[in-house]
Write a protein that holds these residues in place. Structure first.
Motif, PDB file in Angstrom:
ATOM      1  N   LYS A   1       0.830  -1.217   0.000  1.00 48.56           N
ATOM      2  CA  LYS A   1       0.000   0.000   0.000  1.00 48.56           C
ATOM      3  C   LYS A   1       0.858   1.258   0.000  1.00 48.56           C
ATOM      4  CE  LYS A   1      -4.315  -1.784   1.833  1.00 48.56           C
ATOM      5  NZ  LYS A   1      -5.305  -1.771   2.920  1.00 48.56           N
ATOM      6  N   GLY A   2       0.601   2.124  -0.973  1.00 52.78           N
ATOM      7  CA  GLY A   2       1.313   3.401  -1.059  1.00 52.78           C
ATOM      8  C   GLY A   2       2.711   3.293  -1.640  1.00 52.78           C
ATOM      9  N   ILE A   3       3.122   2.081  -1.981  1.00 52.93           N
ATOM     10  CA  ILE A   3       4.470   1.820  -2.494  1.00 52.93           C
ATOM     11  C   ILE A   3       4.438   1.859  -4.028  1.00 52.93           C
ATOM     12  CG2 ILE A   3       6.281   0.044  -2.575  1.00 52.93           C
ATOM     13  CD1 ILE A   3       5.931   1.136   0.205  1.00 52.93           C
ATOM     14  N   SER A   4       5.499   2.368  -4.629  1.00 50.86           N
ATOM     15  CA  SER A   4       5.522   2.496  -6.094  1.00 50.86           C
ATOM     16  C   SER A   4       5.504   1.117  -6.766  1.00 50.86           C
ATOM     17  CB  SER A   4       6.767   3.265  -6.539  1.00 50.86           C
ATOM     18  OG  SER A   4       7.905   2.421  -6.471  1.00 50.86           O
ATOM     19  N   ARG A   5       5.207   1.132  -8.062  1.00 48.29           N
ATOM     20  CA  ARG A   5       5.076  -0.113  -8.824  1.00 48.29           C
ATOM     21  C   ARG A   5       6.355  -0.942  -8.765  1.00 48.29           C
ATOM     22  NH1 ARG A   5       3.501   1.169 -14.727  1.00 48.29           N
ATOM     23  NH2 ARG A   5       2.121   2.529 -13.550  1.00 48.29           N
ATOM     24  N   MET A   6       7.501  -0.315  -9.042  1.00 47.71           N
ATOM     25  CA  MET A   6       8.757  -1.077  -9.070  1.00 47.71           C
ATOM     26  C   MET A   6       9.145  -1.562  -7.674  1.00 47.71           C
ATOM     27  SD  MET A   6      10.775  -2.542 -11.062  1.00 47.71           S
ATOM     28  CE  MET A   6      10.517  -1.893 -12.706  1.00 47.71           C
ATOM     29  N   ASP A   7       8.917  -0.734  -6.645  1.00 46.18           N
ATOM     30  CA  ASP A   7       9.219  -1.179  -5.269  1.00 46.18           C
ATOM     31  C   ASP A   7       8.325  -2.355  -4.878  1.00 46.18           C
ATOM     32  OD1 ASP A   7      11.140   0.764  -5.129  1.00 46.18           O
ATOM     33  OD2 ASP A   7       9.982   2.139  -3.869  1.00 46.18           O
ATOM     34  N   SER A   8       7.079  -2.346  -5.355  1.00 49.73           N
ATOM     35  CA  SER A   8       6.171  -3.469  -5.081  1.00 49.73           C
ATOM     36  C   SER A   8       6.689  -4.736  -5.757  1.00 49.73           C
ATOM     37  CB  SER A   8       4.761  -3.156  -5.593  1.00 49.73           C
ATOM     38  OG  SER A   8       4.224  -2.030  -4.949  1.00 49.73           O
ATOM     39  N   LEU A   9       7.110  -4.595  -7.008  1.00 52.35           N
ATOM     40  CA  LEU A   9       7.646  -5.753  -7.733  1.00 52.35           C
ATOM     41  C   LEU A   9       8.864  -6.321  -6.998  1.00 52.35           C
ATOM     42  CD1 LEU A   9       7.586  -7.642 -10.238  1.00 52.35           C
ATOM     43  CD2 LEU A   9       9.189  -6.046 -11.318  1.00 52.35           C
ATOM     44  N   GLU A  10       9.729  -5.443  -6.524  1.00 48.30           N
ATOM     45  CA  GLU A  10      10.929  -5.897  -5.797  1.00 48.30           C
ATOM     46  C   GLU A  10      10.546  -6.741  -4.578  1.00 48.30           C
ATOM     47  OE1 GLU A  10      13.913  -5.760  -6.811  1.00 48.30           O
ATOM     48  OE2 GLU A  10      14.109  -4.025  -8.163  1.00 48.30           O
ATOM     49  N   LYS A  11       9.481  -6.328  -3.878  1.00 47.87           N
ATOM     50  CA  LYS A  11       9.048  -7.083  -2.688  1.00 47.87           C
ATOM     51  C   LYS A  11       8.526  -8.468  -3.080  1.00 47.87           C
ATOM     52  CE  LYS A  11       7.824  -3.169   0.330  1.00 47.87           C
ATOM     53  NZ  LYS A  11       8.653  -3.379   1.537  1.00 47.87           N
ATOM     54  N   ILE A  12       7.872  -8.555  -4.225  1.00 41.57           N
ATOM     55  CA  ILE A  12       7.339  -9.849  -4.685  1.00 41.57           C
ATOM     56  C   ILE A  12       8.482 -10.757  -5.141  1.00 41.57           C
ATOM     57  CG2 ILE A  12       5.968 -10.947  -6.519  1.00 41.57           C
ATOM     58  CD1 ILE A  12       4.043  -8.484  -6.206  1.00 41.57           C
TER      59      ILE A  12
END
Ligand code: UVW
Length: 221
Positions: free
Chosen positions: A44-55
């Motif tokens: 939530k509130g995290i950018s697209r690329m940062d979200s991908l990195e977490k996945i």
């Protein structure tokens, strides 16, 4: 009165978290990675690329992805997401938000959007709320996302307003931190143990008069 209200989009004006979740899940399934709604809270509130990195970090086998491959995956997720938000209608506006926007506008106060999403303009269009906004901060023009204050200061700078004369509305602690670092009055929606200046349980209890009362109490002290 304040000079401007600056709103977060996701979780404040509408709840797109479920659509982001479904789009990420579709992508993750294709990669053989399992994600659930609890994990989605971290996005939530995290950018697209940062979200991908977490996945990607969930599966050591994905450790070797190149920057190009990550770009391609982020684009694929966004294609899923855009298909989902094409179904968004004004019925998806969170309770009380349109009347709050009307009240702010009726008082001659400027309204801006400060979202981390590159799809913010499309979501506002789907909600039929675009006309309320005097300025939309495009996530593509911001180099440092929340909790950096840049998203909010960019909006205030556009109008030429002092940061202390702006009120921000956020549902995520990273957003509240961004507002406080900007020196703005922070309204927190549904937050507990927050640094926000004024907290409401949900958007249905977010009223123009009470926000202004709390903002003025702070200003007077
Ligand atoms: C977020 O996920 C916040 O951004 P976008 O809509 O740009 O993917």
């Amino acid at each position: 009165h304040p000079s401007a209200f600056i709103f977060d989009l996701d979780g404040v004006i509408t709840d797109t978290a479920e659509f982001h979740y479904l789009a990420w899940k579709q992508l993750a399934d294709g990669l053989g990675v399992t994600i659930d709604r609890e994990f989605n809270e971290q996005l939530k509130g995290i950018s697209r690329m940062d979200s991908l990195e977490k996945i990607v970090a969930l599966d050591p086998a994905l450790g070797g992805l190149s920057a190009d491959e990550k770009e391609r995956l982020a684009t694929e997720k966004n294609e899923h997401y855009i298909k989902l938000i094409a179904e968004v209608t004004p019925a998806h506006i969170l309770p009380g938000m349109e009347s709050l926007l009307k009240d702010i506008q009726a008082h001659g106060i400027k309204i801006a959007l400060g979202s981390a999403s590159k799809n913010a303009k499309m979501v506002l269009e789907q909600l039929e709320l675009t006309d309320y906004f005097d300025y939309i901060v495009d996530a593509a023009q911001v180099s440092k996302g929340k909790p950096d204050p840049e998203t909010f200061t960019t909006a205030a700078d556009y109008f030429g307003f002092a940061y202390a004369d702006c009120i921000g509305v956020e549902d995520a602690e990273a957003g509240v931190e961004a507002l406080k670092r900007a020196g703005m009055f922070a309204v927190g929606v549904g937050l507990s143990l927050s640094e926000a200046d004024y907290i409401v349980a949900d958007t249905g209890t977010l009223h123009f008069d009470s926000v202004i009362t709390h903002y003025n109490e702070r200003s007077d002290s």
